[in-house]
Design an enzyme around this catalytic site. Structure first.
Site, PDB file in Angstrom:
ATOM      1  N   LYS A 167       0.837  -1.216   0.000  1.00  0.00           N
ATOM      2  CA  LYS A 167       0.000   0.000   0.000  1.00  0.00           C
ATOM      3  C   LYS A 167       0.865   1.257   0.000  1.00  0.00           C
ATOM      4  O   LYS A 167       0.502   2.259  -0.600  1.00  0.00           O
ATOM      5  CB  LYS A 167      -0.951   0.007   1.206  1.00  0.00           C
ATOM      6  CG  LYS A 167      -1.914  -1.179   1.213  1.00  0.00           C
ATOM      7  CD  LYS A 167      -3.363  -0.808   1.025  1.00  0.00           C
ATOM      8  CE  LYS A 167      -4.102  -1.999   0.466  1.00  0.00           C
ATOM      9  NZ  LYS A 167      -5.477  -2.134   0.746  1.00  0.00           N
ATOM     10  N   LYS A 221      -3.731 -11.130  -7.140  1.00  0.00           N
ATOM     11  CA  LYS A 221      -5.019 -11.472  -6.520  1.00  0.00           C
ATOM     12  C   LYS A 221      -6.127 -10.560  -7.047  1.00  0.00           C
ATOM     13  O   LYS A 221      -5.872  -9.405  -7.392  1.00  0.00           O
ATOM     14  CB  LYS A 221      -4.920 -11.445  -4.987  1.00  0.00           C
ATOM     15  CG  LYS A 221      -5.158 -10.127  -4.339  1.00  0.00           C
ATOM     16  CD  LYS A 221      -5.395 -10.245  -2.828  1.00  0.00           C
ATOM     17  CE  LYS A 221      -5.782  -8.861  -2.318  1.00  0.00           C
ATOM     18  NZ  LYS A 221      -6.238  -8.749  -0.988  1.00  0.00           N
ATOM     19  N   LYS A 273     -10.379  -5.337  -5.057  1.00  0.00           N
ATOM     20  CA  LYS A 273     -11.355  -4.289  -5.361  1.00  0.00           C
ATOM     21  C   LYS A 273     -10.677  -3.005  -5.811  1.00  0.00           C
ATOM     22  O   LYS A 273     -11.319  -2.151  -6.395  1.00  0.00           O
ATOM     23  CB  LYS A 273     -12.335  -4.033  -4.223  1.00  0.00           C
ATOM     24  CG  LYS A 273     -11.855  -4.080  -2.800  1.00  0.00           C
ATOM     25  CD  LYS A 273     -13.069  -3.839  -1.898  1.00  0.00           C
ATOM     26  CE  LYS A 273     -12.953  -4.461  -0.532  1.00  0.00           C
ATOM     27  NZ  LYS A 273     -12.004  -3.818   0.366  1.00  0.00           N
TER      28      LYS A 273
HETATM   29  P1  ATP Z   1      -8.046  -3.784  -1.506  1.00  0.00           P
HETATM   30  O1  ATP Z   1      -7.944  -4.094  -2.948  1.00  0.00           O
HETATM   31  O2  ATP Z   1      -8.737  -2.478  -1.210  1.00  0.00           O
HETATM   32  O3  ATP Z   1      -6.788  -3.998  -0.742  1.00  0.00           O
HETATM   33  P2  ATP Z   1      -9.208  -6.342  -1.028  1.00  0.00           P
HETATM   34  O4  ATP Z   1     -10.030  -6.686  -2.223  1.00  0.00           O
HETATM   35  O5  ATP Z   1      -7.908  -7.016  -0.877  1.00  0.00           O
HETATM   36  O6  ATP Z   1      -9.072  -4.801  -0.908  1.00  0.00           O
HETATM   37  P3  ATP Z   1      -9.958  -6.467   1.768  1.00  0.00           P
HETATM   38  O7  ATP Z   1     -10.930  -5.492   2.304  1.00  0.00           O
HETATM   39  O8  ATP Z   1      -8.515  -6.226   2.066  1.00  0.00           O
HETATM   40  O9  ATP Z   1     -10.134  -6.618   0.210  1.00  0.00           O
HETATM   41  O10 ATP Z   1     -10.346  -7.930   2.201  1.00  0.00           O
HETATM   42  C1  ATP Z   1     -11.551  -8.339   2.745  1.00  0.00           C
HETATM   43  C2  ATP Z   1     -11.513  -9.836   2.924  1.00  0.00           C
HETATM   44  O11 ATP Z   1     -11.532 -10.479   1.657  1.00  0.00           O
HETATM   45  C3  ATP Z   1     -10.260 -10.352   3.626  1.00  0.00           C
HETATM   46  O12 ATP Z   1     -10.606 -11.419   4.489  1.00  0.00           O
HETATM   47  C4  ATP Z   1      -9.408 -10.858   2.514  1.00  0.00           C
HETATM   48  O13 ATP Z   1      -8.539 -11.894   2.938  1.00  0.00           O
HETATM   49  C5  ATP Z   1     -10.450 -11.383   1.544  1.00  0.00           C
HETATM   50  N1  ATP Z   1      -9.976 -11.306   0.168  1.00  0.00           N
HETATM   51  C6  ATP Z   1      -9.657 -10.190  -0.515  1.00  0.00           C
HETATM   52  N2  ATP Z   1      -9.297 -10.473  -1.776  1.00  0.00           N
HETATM   53  C7  ATP Z   1      -9.373 -11.818  -1.896  1.00  0.00           C
HETATM   54  C8  ATP Z   1      -9.132 -12.746  -2.968  1.00  0.00           C
HETATM   55  N3  ATP Z   1      -8.727 -12.329  -4.158  1.00  0.00           N
HETATM   56  N4  ATP Z   1      -9.340 -14.051  -2.735  1.00  0.00           N
HETATM   57  C9  ATP Z   1      -9.760 -14.499  -1.538  1.00  0.00           C
HETATM   58  N5  ATP Z   1     -10.000 -13.679  -0.488  1.00  0.00           N
HETATM   59  C10 ATP Z   1      -9.829 -12.363  -0.645  1.00  0.00           C
END
Ligand code: ATP
Ligand code: LTN
Length: 334
Positions: free
Chosen positions: A115, A197, A200
């Protein structure tokens, strides 16, 4: 443990639109585990401001996220669904835990490094101590289990280290939490780049399926997913795009990779991608319908928000008072 029941805590940030990765890696498991624990599911809006947010947008997204928790199948009568910013104990415990966490530990966090690289113009102290606030979230509720995607493992290890350190100094104050990682869906990858991964905050909207995408968009994104020229549906590292689609298919339909390989033996990628798209639609469409219904019911949602914040405050205060006493803060005069 709280009230003689095992406790579960998890949270998501109100940043960006939720993806299928968030659903399969986290939300889906939250729902399947919810009957067996005393549960707390927080919209962690205090974590969100470690990245600059538009205030109106943040408020809207936080409400959307809270509504999605319910739409995904969490009954707010049985599960404590609330905004982190409504429960002051999170910030209070985070401050205390900051004094029990080392700079060196925080420096190692890969999410911080990612980040910080992404937001080089705003590397604030909150972004650095983000994992301490997360530890506070978890430890406040004497949490036994934390369902998250694999990317959060490092934060969970740190939470455990902080709790053990604290307990060694002051006696048995915190329950030591365990991560819960689902069998499938723990790490869903981008449809456009299976080495990354699904996230969002990805700039390429075709890499992610959003929970609010309509069926045509979902099918189109699956059809366009980056794969390979092997022309066989096999679950192996050499075919990361196909492997990811198998993971998605398995997590949506509760199947195993073996079953999927057999099902698509001799079939082409076109058939398989279409089936993946349809499986995703079959999971997301009911959720979207419930979301639309819930969103119309303002009074109901407001009541859930108020009552659950009170419930979370009550439980969190129990832990907070214990911690304050242990570290030597003066007693409150009533
Ligand atoms: P950002 O892109 O803003 O970092 P993010 O999509 O990684 O966000 P988070 O809010 O950090 O989402 O994660 C929320 C939950 O979703 C956490 O438990 C995280 O482990 C899970 N998660 C996020 N992305 C994935 C993914 N691609 N596959 C499985 N689990 C995920
Ligand atoms: N850091 C997590 C969100 C989060 C969380 C938590 C998850 C904040 N506090 C407590 C589980 C338990 C993330 O970025 N996904």
């Amino acid at each position: 443990m709280l009230d003689g029941k095992k406790t579960l805590f998890s949270g998501m940030q109100a940043t960006g639109n939720l993806t299928l990765g968030n659903y399969l890696g986290a939300l889906k498991n939250w729902v399947s585990l919810s009957d067996d624990y005393l549960t707390f599911y927080s919209v962690v809006d205090m974590h969100s401001i470690t990245i600059r947010q538009d205030p109106a947008e943040l408020r809207k997204r936080a409400r959307t996220l809270l509504t999605l928790y319910i739409a995904a199948g969490l009954d707010p009568e049985k599960n404590c669904i609330y905004y982190q910013s409504h429960v002051s104990g999170h910030a209070e415990l985070a401050w205390i835990l900051n004094c029990f966490t080392y700079m060196g530990e925080l420096n190692r966090m890969t999410q911080f490094k990612d980040k910080a690289a992404k937001h080089a113009d705003n590397i604030n102290a909150g972004l650095f101590t983000y994992p301490v606030l997360m530890a506070a979230d978890i430890l406040l509720y004497q949490t036994d289990v934390v369902p998250v995607g694999i990317d959060q493992m490092q934060h969970l290890e740190l939470t455990r280290d902080i709790a053990i350190r604290f307990n060694n100094l002051y006696g048995d104050v915190f329950t030591i939490p365990e991560a819960y990682i689902g069998k499938s869906g723990a790490k869903i990858m981008s449809l456009q780049d299976p080495s990354k991964k699904m996230s969002k905050s990805d700039e390429n909207p075709n890499g992610s399926i959003y929970l609010m995408d309509d069926p045509d968009t979902i099918i189109r994104k699956c059809k366009r997913a980056v794969t390979d020229s092997e022309a066989c549906v096999r679950y192996r590292d050499e075919q990361p795009g196909i492997k990811n689609l198998i993971d998605i298919y398995c997590a949506c339909l509760n199947k195993t990779p073996d079953e999927v390989e057999r099902e698509f033996d001799g079939k082409g990628y076109g058939d398989f991608k279409l089936a993946v798209g349809e499986a995703v639609v079959s999971v997301l469409k009911p959720l979207q319908d419930r979301f639309a219904d819930l969103s119309k019911n303002k009074d109901y949602l407001d009541k859930v928000i108020k009552e659950n914040a009170e419930k979370a405050s009550w439980y969190s205060n129990k832990t907070l008072r214990k911690v304050q006493k242990k570290i030597g803060f003066p007693e409150r005069i009533r």
